[in-house]
Design a protein around this motif. Structure first.
Motif, PDB file in Angstrom:
ATOM      1  N   THR A  55       0.854  -1.191   0.000  1.00  0.00           N
ATOM      2  CA  THR A  55       0.000   0.000   0.000  1.00  0.00           C
ATOM      3  C   THR A  55       0.890   1.242   0.000  1.00  0.00           C
ATOM      4  O   THR A  55       2.123   1.133  -0.001  1.00  0.00           O
ATOM      5  N   THR A  56       0.286   2.411  -0.005  1.00  0.00           N
ATOM      6  CA  THR A  56       1.062   3.651   0.108  1.00  0.00           C
ATOM      7  C   THR A  56       1.687   3.741   1.501  1.00  0.00           C
ATOM      8  O   THR A  56       1.022   3.490   2.509  1.00  0.00           O
ATOM      9  N   SER A  57       2.967   4.086   1.541  1.00  0.00           N
ATOM     10  CA  SER A  57       3.675   4.199   2.812  1.00  0.00           C
ATOM     11  C   SER A  57       4.403   5.528   2.863  1.00  0.00           C
ATOM     12  O   SER A  57       4.970   5.988   1.855  1.00  0.00           O
ATOM     13  N   VAL A  58       4.390   6.154   4.026  1.00  0.00           N
ATOM     14  CA  VAL A  58       4.936   7.501   4.202  1.00  0.00           C
ATOM     15  C   VAL A  58       5.881   7.532   5.393  1.00  0.00           C
ATOM     16  O   VAL A  58       5.557   7.024   6.478  1.00  0.00           O
ATOM     17  N   LEU A  59       7.042   8.153   5.183  1.00  0.00           N
ATOM     18  CA  LEU A  59       7.965   8.494   6.249  1.00  0.00           C
ATOM     19  C   LEU A  59       8.029  10.011   6.338  1.00  0.00           C
ATOM     20  O   LEU A  59       7.956  10.696   5.317  1.00  0.00           O
ATOM     21  N   TYR A  60       8.168  10.538   7.537  1.00  0.00           N
ATOM     22  CA  TYR A  60       8.324  11.983   7.663  1.00  0.00           C
ATOM     23  C   TYR A  60       9.154  12.307   8.900  1.00  0.00           C
ATOM     24  O   TYR A  60       9.292  11.474   9.808  1.00  0.00           O
TER      25      TYR A  60
END
Length: 299
Positions: A55-60
């Motif tokens: 799925t879409t994965s985000v790091l910030y």
């Protein structure tokens, strides 16, 4: 002037402050990783890449950390969660979100869900901080914690020598050997440049921020998994005598059980051989399984 651009992702302007965000994959719900104290976005790159296959994965990086712009630390949990919400909107990251928070990032993820329940599809809390940890810890541990916090407030920790920096650089280069070569060196150098961040973020954690967590609304009734790292952790073992550490671990286990029970769809899982700091690297399959289970229940 050295280049401080992130090796992956880009920075988005949030109220005049630039915040780093890196995304991969497609589909939803979107998984968003919230780093623990002393860690930053790309410390979770390997597990992020595996999640992005699904799925879409985000790091910030929250402000004051990693490749995001500086901020006056410490901050409130409201500031951190407001900022994340604005960043996700500005970066056009579609919700709802499965928040994966580690340590203090786990407490922030829970706080985000309690403040903005409509944004959240599920919560995965990786050995999360709990506002009553200091209250439930043994008396000797609380006394030592008070001493450490006072030392931080007085900023008694001197700047490391060049020799100490070089030793840390070598240790981290070895630790990050599984990261892509293009990421490894910038990640090591960023850790060395921001080593005080963890001390600063902790300064109001056990009073002001802990009280903020206590006064928050109820945790939303979403799919929730709490992973407790009950194995050996090098840093923790250096901080606490063996018997105190055993008592701290048992208090943590009980608090995590209570966290899982905050949702009717909550579950508590024990990682008996994982340490606190790097459970996502020591047991990535267990983290990935929890993500997959939550994605299944949230869909």
């Amino acid at each position: 002037m050295p280049d401080t651009s992130p090796p992956l992702g880009r920075r988005y302007d949030i109220g005049g402050r630039r915040l780093m965000l890196h995304r991969s994959g497609t589909g939803g719900p979107t998984v968003v990783f919230l780093a623990g104290v002393g860690l930053m976005s790309l410390d979770y790159l390997n597990i992020h890449d595996r999640v992005a296959e699904r799925t879409t994965s985000v790091l910030y990086d929250r402000a004051g950390n990693g490749w995001s712009d500086p901020a006056e630390l410490p901050r409130t949990a409201a500031e951190v969660t407001d900022e994340l919400r604005e960043l996700l909107v500005t970066a056009a990251v579609p919700g709802p979100y499965l928040l994966v928070g580690h340590s203090l990032g786990g407490a922030y993820a829970r706080h985000y869900g309690r403040r903005f329940p409509g944004d959240v599809a599920g919560l995965l809390l990786l050995d999360p901080f709990h506002e009553n940890m200091a209250v439930r810890a043994p008396r000797q541990a609380r006394d030592k914690l008070d001493q450490m916090l006072e030392q931080m407030r007085k900023q008694e920790l001197a700047e490391p020598t060049e020799e100490q920096f070089q030793q840390s650089r070598e240790q981290m280069t070895h630790h990050f050997r599984a990261w892509p070569e293009t990421v490894r060196e910038p990640l090591v150098e960023r850790h060395l440049a921001t080593w005080r961040t963890a001390l600063q973020e902790n300064q109001n954690l056990y009073d002001k921020v802990a009280d903020e967590f206590r006064r928050a609304p109820d945790t939303p009734d979403v799919p929730l998994i709490v992973l407790s790292a009950m194995g050996h952790d090098v840093t923790q073992a250096q901080l606490w005598p063996e018997e105190q550490l055993r008592q701290i671990q048992e208090a943590k286990r009980a608090l995590h059980e209570e966290l899982a029970a905050e949702s009717t769809r909550g579950e508590h899982r024990i990682l008996g051989e994982a340490g606190h700091g790097w459970l996502h690297e020591e047991h990535p399959d267990a983290v990935l399984q929890a993500v997959n289970d939550l994605l299944h229940h949230a869909s």
